[in-house]
Design a protein around this motif. Structure first.
Motif, mmCIF file in Angstrom:
data_model
loop_
_atom_site.group_PDB
_atom_site.id
_atom_site.type_symbol
_atom_site.label_atom_id
_atom_site.label_comp_id
_atom_site.label_asym_id
_atom_site.label_seq_id
_atom_site.Cartn_x
_atom_site.Cartn_y
_atom_site.Cartn_z
ATOM 1 N N ALA A 2 9.987 28.209 18.768
ATOM 2 C CA ALA A 2 10.054 27.181 19.802
ATOM 3 C C ALA A 2 9.332 25.913 19.363
ATOM 4 N N VAL A 3 8.232 26.057 18.609
ATOM 5 C CA VAL A 3 7.509 24.882 18.125
ATOM 6 C C VAL A 3 8.366 24.101 17.127
ATOM 7 N N VAL A 4 9.079 24.804 16.275
ATOM 8 C CA VAL A 4 9.955 24.143 15.303
ATOM 9 C C VAL A 4 11.068 23.393 16.034
ATOM 10 N N ILE A 5 11.687 24.055 17.016
ATOM 11 C CA ILE A 5 12.749 23.407 17.793
ATOM 12 C C ILE A 5 12.205 22.236 18.596
ATOM 13 N N LEU A 6 10.944 22.353 19.050
ATOM 14 C CA LEU A 6 10.305 21.252 19.771
ATOM 15 C C LEU A 6 10.283 19.996 18.902
ATOM 16 N N LEU A 7 9.950 20.155 17.626
ATOM 17 C CA LEU A 7 9.959 19.007 16.711
ATOM 18 C C LEU A 7 11.363 18.419 16.598
ATOM 19 N N GLY A 8 12.371 19.291 16.470
ATOM 20 C CA GLY A 8 13.741 18.804 16.365
ATOM 21 C C GLY A 8 14.156 17.992 17.579
ATOM 22 N N GLY A 9 13.789 18.447 18.777
ATOM 23 C CA GLY A 9 14.146 17.728 19.983
ATOM 24 C C GLY A 9 13.412 16.405 20.120
ATOM 25 N N VAL A 124 17.522 26.776 22.969
ATOM 26 C CA VAL A 124 18.364 25.677 23.461
ATOM 27 C C VAL A 124 17.665 24.953 24.608
ATOM 28 N N GLY A 125 17.045 25.710 25.506
ATOM 29 C CA GLY A 125 16.328 25.091 26.609
ATOM 30 C C GLY A 125 15.187 24.210 26.139
ATOM 31 N N VAL A 126 14.415 24.705 25.177
ATOM 32 C CA VAL A 126 13.312 23.913 24.627
ATOM 33 C C VAL A 126 13.855 22.656 23.957
ATOM 34 N N LEU A 127 14.960 22.787 23.224
ATOM 35 C CA LEU A 127 15.567 21.633 22.549
ATOM 36 C C LEU A 127 15.942 20.545 23.550
ATOM 37 N N LEU A 128 16.618 20.929 24.626
ATOM 38 C CA LEU A 128 17.073 19.939 25.604
ATOM 39 C C LEU A 128 15.901 19.257 26.295
ATOM 40 N N LEU A 129 14.903 20.044 26.706
ATOM 41 C CA LEU A 129 13.743 19.454 27.372
ATOM 42 C C LEU A 129 12.988 18.507 26.451
ATOM 43 N N VAL A 133 11.756 14.636 26.930
ATOM 44 C CA VAL A 133 10.326 14.323 26.902
ATOM 45 C C VAL A 133 10.006 13.363 25.756
ATOM 46 N N GLY A 134 10.679 13.535 24.611
ATOM 47 C CA GLY A 134 10.422 12.658 23.470
ATOM 48 C C GLY A 134 10.663 11.203 23.803
ATOM 49 N N GLY A 135 11.756 10.921 24.513
ATOM 50 C CA GLY A 135 12.047 9.546 24.892
ATOM 51 C C GLY A 135 11.023 8.981 25.860
ATOM 52 N N LEU A 136 10.578 9.816 26.837
ATOM 53 C CA LEU A 136 9.590 9.347 27.809
ATOM 54 C C LEU A 136 8.243 9.051 27.150
ATOM 55 N N VAL A 137 7.784 9.962 26.295
ATOM 56 C CA VAL A 137 6.486 9.774 25.636
ATOM 57 C C VAL A 137 6.520 8.556 24.727
ATOM 58 N N ALA A 138 7.584 8.419 23.949
ATOM 59 C CA ALA A 138 7.698 7.267 23.052
ATOM 60 C C ALA A 138 7.708 5.964 23.838
ATOM 61 N N GLY A 139 8.425 5.955 24.963
ATOM 62 C CA GLY A 139 8.460 4.753 25.779
ATOM 63 C C GLY A 139 7.098 4.393 26.338
ATOM 64 N N ALA A 148 3.717 1.653 18.249
ATOM 65 C CA ALA A 148 2.891 2.818 18.586
ATOM 66 C C ALA A 148 3.755 4.028 18.914
ATOM 67 N N GLY A 149 4.930 3.800 19.493
ATOM 68 C CA GLY A 149 5.813 4.922 19.825
ATOM 69 C C GLY A 149 6.314 5.677 18.624
ATOM 70 N N LEU A 150 6.239 5.065 17.430
ATOM 71 C CA LEU A 150 6.699 5.736 16.216
ATOM 72 C C LEU A 150 5.818 6.923 15.834
ATOM 73 N N TRP A 151 4.625 7.016 16.441
ATOM 74 C CA TRP A 151 3.720 8.151 16.169
ATOM 75 C C TRP A 151 4.051 9.369 17.033
ATOM 76 N N THR A 152 5.033 9.268 17.919
ATOM 77 C CA THR A 152 5.336 10.351 18.861
ATOM 78 C C THR A 152 5.558 11.693 18.168
ATOM 79 N N ALA A 153 6.303 11.686 17.068
ATOM 80 C CA ALA A 153 6.687 12.945 16.433
ATOM 81 C C ALA A 153 5.626 13.493 15.480
ATOM 82 N N VAL A 154 4.634 12.696 15.091
ATOM 83 C CA VAL A 154 3.701 13.122 14.037
ATOM 84 C C VAL A 154 2.859 14.330 14.437
ATOM 85 N N PRO A 155 2.202 14.357 15.611
ATOM 86 C CA PRO A 155 1.418 15.562 15.968
ATOM 87 C C PRO A 155 2.279 16.820 16.065
ATOM 88 N N VAL A 156 3.495 16.662 16.620
ATOM 89 C CA VAL A 156 4.393 17.823 16.741
ATOM 90 C C VAL A 156 4.849 18.286 15.360
#
Length: 459
Positions: A2-9, A124-129, A133-139, A148-156
């Protein structure tokens, strides 16, 4: 997993909304921004079959770790030194995320086959969510400083690297030779095809450049099929493409993705359109649009988690057909009921629910349609059908928009949306018809079942 898929999403959801602001900050033109997006689509198309096939040959976990490292490296490169060049290189590296799902399903099926369906629905559920969430956090991060939004994916990405180290090995690598000639033909054919789909509306569908590139794509892919048929070590077994179960599921995936994913950009345009200026739309701002998008992926999460229970009660074919029927219902609802925000959001939530349902069931059935050692490639082919369906859907909708522009303005006429929603509904109904042709393996006779168990082929 799920953590790997979280990064993909997160990676799929965070960069596209940032490109206009980041492009302005870095002095990247609109054409340059479009080219960056185009590079990501090309990378997705090329890496899907290659990573899947390499995973089946040399080990799913090994290739998954390579893919995670590529995505993490691309995300860090974009965040640390943003520029036109690093953005282009970064999105190409991030394209390796298309290998996550096929390779994870390969591990899941070999290590815990009894949890295959429940596991896929959860992923699939984790991917969709995570896409929402990625768009909201980056925004939120980019409100004061666009980059600054370009750092969104780095911790994940850091968490995903750790998860990749901790993942257990899948089944024993199948071994064999990688057919480089076939890989070159397939890569060139897919690149040409994606370029046509992405740029056809810009160049003109009847323009010589578009027609020449389309013809080149057809020739290259035909040559690839011919080479694969004669090869002792094919890159992708052409026999797999004639597998009736896999063909039906992939065809259905194409039809469902045509609308559910192909219309996402147009959905934001409609929600943001000012009724006083255009005669339609909801006049919403970016935050409100992002909230509705998150509600849609939350409905998708619900659909995905319900899928295993529904398939147990109703059967695979009924759930597959229901997914197509829900997509068609949602878009037909948009055609008839789009005057108020409540009506439109209800229809959008139906589409979101159907998205989770079809993405879960098609990935599950793709994995189960072939022998275990071909799992990643079968799921990869389904991912490719999803990507192509979304790209062609977006291109068709774009063509309708271009043909329905209000005279004397740059605004899309309401009829453009009506034609777009109608096309999505009709394509979904075609997918439903395909789904009704699906036959579970239990419908074959005993002798055929013994043959399938030995050969892994269902043609």
């Amino acid at each position: 997993m799920a953590v790997v898929i979280l990064l993909g999403g997160i990676v799929q959801g965070y960069l596209t909304p940032l490109l206009p602001e980041v492009g302005l900050s870095l002095h990247i033109s609109t054409v340059g921004q479009n080219n960056i997006y185009l590079l990501s689509q090309v990378a997705f198309a090329v890496m899907t079959p290659l990573l899947s096939r390499l995973g089946d040959l040399y080990g799913h976990r090994r290739l998954l770790r390579v893919a995670i490292a590529m995505v993490a490296g691309g995300s860090l490169l974009i965040a640390v030194r943003p520029s036109a060049v690093t953005l282009a290189a970064g999105v190409v590296l991030q394209g390796a995320l298309v290998g996550f799902f096929p390779l994870l399903v390969g591990i899941l099926r070999s290590r815990a086959p009894e949890r295959n369906r429940g596991g896929i629905s959860l992923l699939v559920g984790v991917l969709l969510l995570s896409i929402g969430v990625g768009g909201l956090v980056a925004g939120a991060l980019s409100e004061r400083h666009a980059e600054a939004g370009l750092w969104t994916a780095v911790p994940v990405a850091a968490l995903a690297v750790v998860a990749g180290v901790l993942l257990p090995a899948g089944g024993a690598p199948r071994g064999g030779r990688f057919h480089f000639g076939a890989a070159v033909l397939l890569t060139a054919g897919l690149v040409a095809l994606v370029l046509v789909l992405a740029q056809g509306s810009v160049w003109g569908w009847g323009a010589p450049r578009t027609l020449a590139l389309a013809a080149g794509a057809v020739v290259l892919l035909a040559l690839w099929v011919a080479v694969e048929r004669r090869s002792a070590h094919p890159l992708v077994s052409v026999r797999m493409l004639s597998n009736p179960r896999l063909a039906v599921v992939s065809g259905f995936t194409f039809c469902a993705a045509f609308g559910t994913i192909g219309f996402l950009g147009a959905n934001a345009l409609f929600l943001g359109a000012s009724r006083s200026a255009t005669g339609y739309g909801m006049g919403l701002g970016p935050q409100a649009i992002a909230t509705i998008s998150l509600a849609m992926v939350t409905a998708g999460f619900a659909g995905s988690t319900l899928t295993p229970r529904l398939t147990r009660r109703l059967g695979d074919r009924a759930v597959l057909a229901s997914g197509g029927g829900l997509v068609a219902t949602g878009f037909l609802g948009m055609v008839l009921f789009h005057r108020t925000l409540t009506e439109y959001v209800i229809c959008a939530l139906v589409v979101g629910l159907a998205t989770g349902l079809f993405e879960s069931v098609t990935r599950t059935l793709s994995a189960e349609a072939v022998a275990e050692q071909e799992t990643a490639l079968a799921v990869g082919l389904n991912e490719l059908a999803l990507s192509l369906g979304a790209a062609i859907g977006a291109a068709v909708i774009g063509a309708f928009f271009a043909a329905h522009v209000t005279a004397g303005t740059a605004h899309i006429a309401e009829s453009g949306y009506l034609w777009g929603w109608g096309a999505c509904a009709v394509t979904a109904l075609a997918g439903t018809g395909l789904a009704l042709r699906y036959r579970s393996p239990g419908t074959t006779d005993a002798a055929q079942q013994q043959h399938l168990a030995r050969s892994g082929e269902l043609a």
